[in-house]
Every structure is written in C-alpha cells, then in structure tokens.
Design a protein around this motif. Structure first.
Motif, PDB file in Angstrom:
ATOM      1  N   ALA A  50       0.722  -1.243   0.028  1.00 50.20           N
ATOM      2  CA  ALA A  50      -0.144  -0.257  -0.146  1.00 50.20           C
ATOM      3  C   ALA A  50       0.815   1.217  -0.009  1.00 50.20           C
ATOM      4  O   ALA A  50       0.202   2.342  -0.071  1.00 50.20           O
ATOM      5  N   GLY A  51       2.219   1.116   0.043  1.00 50.20           N
ATOM      6  CA  GLY A  51       3.108   2.312  -0.058  1.00 50.20           C
ATOM      7  C   GLY A  51       3.368   3.015   1.350  1.00 50.20           C
ATOM      8  O   GLY A  51       3.648   4.144   1.430  1.00 50.20           O
ATOM      9  N   MET A  52       2.981   2.267   2.522  1.00 52.62           N
ATOM     10  CA  MET A  52       3.219   2.755   3.545  1.00 52.62           C
ATOM     11  C   MET A  52       4.859   2.689   4.109  1.00 52.62           C
ATOM     12  O   MET A  52       5.464   1.602   4.108  1.00 52.62           O
ATOM     13  N   ALA A  53       5.404   3.972   4.296  1.00 53.12           N
ATOM     14  CA  ALA A  53       6.754   4.130   4.478  1.00 53.12           C
ATOM     15  C   ALA A  53       7.041   3.644   5.995  1.00 53.12           C
ATOM     16  O   ALA A  53       6.261   3.793   6.873  1.00 53.12           O
ATOM     17  N   ASN A  54       8.011   2.794   6.255  1.00 52.44           N
ATOM     18  CA  ASN A  54       8.512   2.584   7.621  1.00 52.44           C
ATOM     19  C   ASN A  54       7.395   1.632   8.263  1.00 52.44           C
ATOM     20  O   ASN A  54       6.773   1.776   9.330  1.00 52.44           O
ATOM     21  N   ALA A  55       6.762   0.654   7.428  1.00 54.46           N
ATOM     22  CA  ALA A  55       5.760  -0.021   7.807  1.00 54.46           C
ATOM     23  C   ALA A  55       5.759  -0.727   9.171  1.00 54.46           C
ATOM     24  O   ALA A  55       4.985  -1.019  10.096  1.00 54.46           O
ATOM     25  N   ALA A  56       7.057  -1.408   9.657  1.00 51.47           N
ATOM     26  CA  ALA A  56       7.219  -2.326  10.640  1.00 51.47           C
ATOM     27  C   ALA A  56       7.379  -1.273  11.717  1.00 51.47           C
ATOM     28  O   ALA A  56       6.551  -1.605  12.984  1.00 51.47           O
ATOM     29  N   GLY A  57       7.717   0.025  11.675  1.00 50.51           N
ATOM     30  CA  GLY A  57       7.865   0.831  12.797  1.00 50.51           C
ATOM     31  C   GLY A  57       6.501   1.419  13.138  1.00 50.51           C
ATOM     32  O   GLY A  57       6.008   1.457  14.203  1.00 50.51           O
ATOM     33  N   LYS A  58       5.614   1.692  11.991  1.00 52.33           N
ATOM     34  CA  LYS A  58       4.288   2.113  12.340  1.00 52.33           C
ATOM     35  C   LYS A  58       3.256   1.006  12.765  1.00 52.33           C
ATOM     36  O   LYS A  58       2.288   1.404  13.339  1.00 52.33           O
ATOM     37  N   MET A  59       3.614  -0.165  12.611  1.00 55.03           N
ATOM     38  CA  MET A  59       2.919  -1.428  13.187  1.00 55.03           C
ATOM     39  C   MET A  59       2.930  -1.455  14.581  1.00 55.03           C
ATOM     40  O   MET A  59       2.070  -1.951  15.258  1.00 55.03           O
ATOM     41  N   THR A  60       3.836  -0.799  15.186  1.00 53.38           N
ATOM     42  CA  THR A  60       4.176  -0.891  16.701  1.00 53.38           C
ATOM     43  C   THR A  60       2.947   0.169  17.283  1.00 53.38           C
ATOM     44  O   THR A  60       2.756   0.132  18.586  1.00 53.38           O
ATOM     45  N   LEU A  61       2.538   1.004  16.767  1.00 53.65           N
ATOM     46  CA  LEU A  61       1.103   1.700  16.929  1.00 53.65           C
ATOM     47  C   LEU A  61       0.160   0.655  17.674  1.00 53.65           C
ATOM     48  O   LEU A  61      -0.572   0.971  18.628  1.00 53.65           O
ATOM     49  N   GLY A  62      -0.092  -0.490  17.094  1.00 51.86           N
ATOM     50  CA  GLY A  62      -0.696  -1.424  17.737  1.00 51.86           C
ATOM     51  C   GLY A  62      -0.260  -2.023  19.030  1.00 51.86           C
ATOM     52  O   GLY A  62      -1.229  -2.000  20.065  1.00 51.86           O
ATOM     53  N   GLN A  63       0.995  -1.991  19.309  1.00 52.99           N
ATOM     54  CA  GLN A  63       1.479  -2.445  20.475  1.00 52.99           C
ATOM     55  C   GLN A  63       1.189  -1.474  21.691  1.00 52.99           C
ATOM     56  O   GLN A  63       0.970  -1.407  22.708  1.00 52.99           O
ATOM     57  N   VAL A  64       1.276  -0.036  21.161  1.00 47.97           N
ATOM     58  CA  VAL A  64       1.020   1.061  22.079  1.00 47.97           C
ATOM     59  C   VAL A  64      -0.484   1.076  22.453  1.00 47.97           C
ATOM     60  O   VAL A  64      -0.656   1.179  23.571  1.00 47.97           O
ATOM     61  N   SER A  65      -1.390   0.558  21.491  1.00 51.14           N
ATOM     62  CA  SER A  65      -2.637   0.501  21.807  1.00 51.14           C
ATOM     63  C   SER A  65      -2.975  -0.650  22.666  1.00 51.14           C
ATOM     64  O   SER A  65      -3.662  -0.360  23.664  1.00 51.14           O
ATOM     65  N   GLU A  66      -2.352  -1.665  22.344  1.00 48.93           N
ATOM     66  CA  GLU A  66      -2.357  -2.604  23.407  1.00 48.93           C
ATOM     67  C   GLU A  66      -2.238  -2.309  24.775  1.00 48.93           C
ATOM     68  O   GLU A  66      -2.934  -2.791  25.764  1.00 48.93           O
ATOM     69  N   PHE A  67      -0.877  -1.560  25.141  1.00 48.10           N
ATOM     70  CA  PHE A  67      -0.685  -1.165  26.281  1.00 48.10           C
ATOM     71  C   PHE A  67      -1.692  -0.228  26.935  1.00 48.10           C
ATOM     72  O   PHE A  67      -2.082  -0.247  28.363  1.00 48.10           O
ATOM     73  N   LEU A  68      -2.074   0.763  26.233  1.00 49.03           N
ATOM     74  CA  LEU A  68      -3.203   1.560  26.777  1.00 49.03           C
ATOM     75  C   LEU A  68      -4.381   0.856  27.262  1.00 49.03           C
ATOM     76  O   LEU A  68      -5.131   1.045  28.283  1.00 49.03           O
ATOM     77  N   PHE A  69      -4.771   0.084  26.236  1.00 50.19           N
ATOM     78  CA  PHE A  69      -6.269  -0.553  26.576  1.00 50.19           C
ATOM     79  C   PHE A  69      -5.867  -1.820  27.782  1.00 50.19           C
ATOM     80  O   PHE A  69      -6.770  -2.104  28.492  1.00 50.19           O
ATOM     81  N   MET A  70      -4.794  -2.205  27.775  1.00 47.44           N
ATOM     82  CA  MET A  70      -4.457  -3.031  29.100  1.00 47.44           C
ATOM     83  C   MET A  70      -4.766  -2.392  30.267  1.00 47.44           C
ATOM     84  O   MET A  70      -5.072  -2.878  31.228  1.00 47.44           O
ATOM     85  N   LEU A  71      -4.260  -1.024  30.502  1.00 45.11           N
ATOM     86  CA  LEU A  71      -4.455  -0.148  31.753  1.00 45.11           C
ATOM     87  C   LEU A  71      -5.965  -0.028  31.837  1.00 45.11           C
ATOM     88  O   LEU A  71      -6.372   0.159  33.087  1.00 45.11           O
TER      89      LEU A  71
END
Length: 396
Positions: A234-255
């Motif tokens: 899809a043309g997303m630059a730095n896809a692996a880095g931006k996928m870490t947004l999912g882990q940030v979300s996981e951390f927040l919802f865990m709280l």
C-alpha cells in the motif's frame, strides 16, 4: 521482590520479546520479496510457530521442570536459537528456510513459558507484580519494530541477524538471572497436556467460548501473516515501525481493562473484541489507497481492542472458571487452543486464500488485497453471530 530483581526480570522480558518481534512481523514480506515465496508458503512458514506452541509444553514439562534450573535451560535454548537465526539469514531457498524456521520456533516457544516461570518464582504477589514486569515485553516488541522500520531492512535478511544478536545476548544474560532450581518432581502426562482442565468443557458457556476461541484464531492468522506485506504494497513507509502503534494501543487498553471488565462483563468484552477484528479487516480492505490511508492507521490502532478484549478477557474468564486446582492446566489448555490449534489452521487457510486471490502480471506476483481482507472479515462475522446466538442466555 527487590528493585534489583525487578530490573533483571524486566530486561529479560524486553529481550525475550525484542527477539521475537525482530523477525516475526516482517517474515512474510521477506519471504515474498527476497525468496519469491507464494502465499501458501508464507502461511506454511507462520504455521511453524503454532506447531511449536503445541509441542513446547512437552519440553517444559518433561525437561525444564524435572532436571535443570529454568534459567540454564533458557540460556541454552536462546544460544541455540541465535545460531539457527544466523543460519536462516543465509539460506536462499524456501525449503531450507522452512525447516530452519521450524527448528527455531521449537527452540523459542518454550522460552516464553520459562521466562514467565523464572519471573513468578521471584514474586510474592504475582497478580500485582507480574504486569509491571511483563509490560517490558511489549516495550521490547515496539523497539524491535521501530529499529527494523527506521533501518529500512524489512525486506532483507538483516532482520534475522538482528534477532540472532538479541538471542545471543539473552542467552548469555540468562545464566546470570536469579536462581530458579528445578522442582525435580514426577510429572504426569495429564499435567503436561492440561487434561485436568478438560472438565471446564462440560459447562455449556465455557464450551461455547472455547470453540469460539479456536474459530476466531483462524481469521486472526491473516493479520499476523500478511499485514506487513500488505502495508508495504500500500506504500506505507516504515511499515514495521508504524505497526508498533498496535502495541502502544495494546498497552493503553491493558491499563483500562480492570475498569472496562467491571462495567461490561465477559460476554460484552468478548463480543466487542470480535467486532473490532471485523472492523480492522474492513478498514484494511478499503484503505489500500492514498485517500484511505487513515483506514490503515485505524486498522493498526485497533490492535489493543482486538487483542485485549478477546484474548486477555478470555484468559481472565478461564482463570475465573478454573479455580485454584486447575488454574495452570486451564491456561495451558486455552493457549493450546488459540496459539496452537486455531493459529495452525488459520496459517494454512490464510495462505490458501491469499494464493487464491493472487495473479501474475508481467512475471510479478500481485495480490487482490481487498478480497483477501474481506474473507477473514466475513468468517469472523459468522462466528460473531453464532457466538451471540449460542451465548445469548449467559449472564456473565
């Protein structure tokens, strides 16, 4: 638990999940671009982790629990894993890659249980102390994604070399962890397989949940196997880095989990988690364009709700149903069902579906990503409706 022990265990968790995250997220992209693998082969490669998840309880139960200190077994496995990852980085054909990644996952999967076991044995109140240590595993996964993404090595064998270096460091570090001597007890086959927990399946409500958990993990495998290749397409630059947004979300919802759990209850949390999976797949299906880029980020950010509301809620639900006598066996059973059986089936199904919607154009393999993502959305939707119907009388 002293501050020194807490720090050492936190570093353990960070390296444990950094090692996994360094190669796992981008493996599909690497296989497609570097080894010219097709979708079925990508699914088969990811299925190895589930095969290892099924087999690893035998190893931990028969070897680590009986004969050797857990930290020593952990060290040896990670040192062997480092060597295997380095070999993987040098292979040029899929057949060799498949066998080596199977070997590596067989070495890695027991280390997750061992890392938890080492941590629990140092804690007075695991329920209060473990989350603050385990969260560093999420931090490690995020750091791995950021490093791989910003270094621009998603399509190269460097990801496996980075993971090998991390595994080597963790292997050495493991021998300096707090002592965790083996119990040296007789271990029954029923203990290893978690057969004592099968009594939970006699209850209608838990039986429905158990079957649903296996079923939902089938479309879940689409996300783990093909999200990174899709985002790169899809043309997303730095896809692996931006996928870490999912882990940030996981951390927040865990709280937020304790608050939401008390307000919504088990049934609504599970339903909401399943709905979020459907929404994520739909966003991916229609986000493959410049105008729909926000959909891609939205699909990634939903990871916290997708994972926490279904899997973490399921673990809590299982713990409540099990009680003290079969608590460990019950958690082993649900892990076998989800990451083992469900993901194993899903890895092959996702590969078959993606292969069905692929085509050659000017000697280059292309994928109809919209059709690919709508399939798991439809499958999850069917299971959601069945779950609502079958679980309609349960008040939890």
């Amino acid at each position: 638990m002293t501050a020194s022990v807490r720090l050492r265990l936190s570093v353990l968790m960070l390296l444990e999940y950094f090692t996994w995250g360094a190669w796992y997220v981008t493996m599909g992209t690497y296989l497609i671009t570097a080894l010219k693998a097709d979708a079925v082969q990508v699914g088969a490669a990811y299925a190895n982790l589930s095969i290892a998840a099924i087999i690893s309880p035998f190893f931990v139960g028969l070897i680590a629990d009986r004969f050797f200190a857990a930290q020593k077994v952990l060290g040896v496995l990670h040192l062997a894993g480092a060597a295997t990852l380095y070999l993987i980085s040098g292979v040029q054909d899929f057949s060799s890659f498949w066998w080596l990644i199977l070997l590596y996952t067989l070495l890695y999967m027991p280390t997750m249980s061992l890392a938890n076991s080492i941590s629990f044995r140092q804690m007075q109140d695991a329920g209060r102390e473990f989350p603050s240590v385990r969260v560093f595993g999420t931090v490690g996964w995020i750091l791995a994604g950021l490093l791989i993404g910003f270094a621009g090595v998603e399509t190269t064998a460097a990801t496996f070399r980075i993971a090998a270096a991390s595994s080597l460091l963790l292997g050495i570090y493991s021998f300096f962890l707090p002592s965790s001597q083996s119990v040296k007890k007789e271990v029954c086959l029923s203990d290893i397989l978690g057969l004592d927990a099968l009594v939970l399946l006699k209850g209608r409500a838990y039986g429905i949940f158990f079957i649903t958990a296996v079923a939902v993990c089938i479309p879940l495998a689409f996300y783990y196997s093909f999200t990174n290749p899709f985002l790169n397409h899809a043309g997303m630059a730095n896809a692996a880095g931006k996928m870490t947004l999912g882990q940030v979300s996981e951390f927040l919802f865990m709280l937020l989990m304790p608050f939401l759990f008390s307000r919504l209850g088990v049934k609504r949390m599970l339903l909401l988690g399943m709905f979020c999976w459907i929404l994520r797949y739909v966003l991916f299906a229609y986000g493959d364009s410049g105008a729909g880029a926000w959909m891609l980020y939205g699909g990634i950010a939903l990871h916290g709700m997708c994972y926490d509301f279904f899997f973490v809620t399921g673990q809590i639900y299982t713990d409540r149903k099990a009680g003290d006598n079969i608590r460990n066996a019950a958690q082993g059973l649900i892990t076998f069902a989800t990451y083992g059986l469900g993901m194993l089936i899903g890895s092959y199904v996702s590969g078959f579906v993606a292969g069905r919607f692929s085509y050659l154009q000017t000697a280059v393999l292309h994928y109809d990503w919209r059709s690919i993502w709508l399939v798991p959305a439809a499958i999850t939707g069917i299971f959601l409706l069945l779950f609502i119907f079958l679980f309609r009388d349960d008040k939890q």
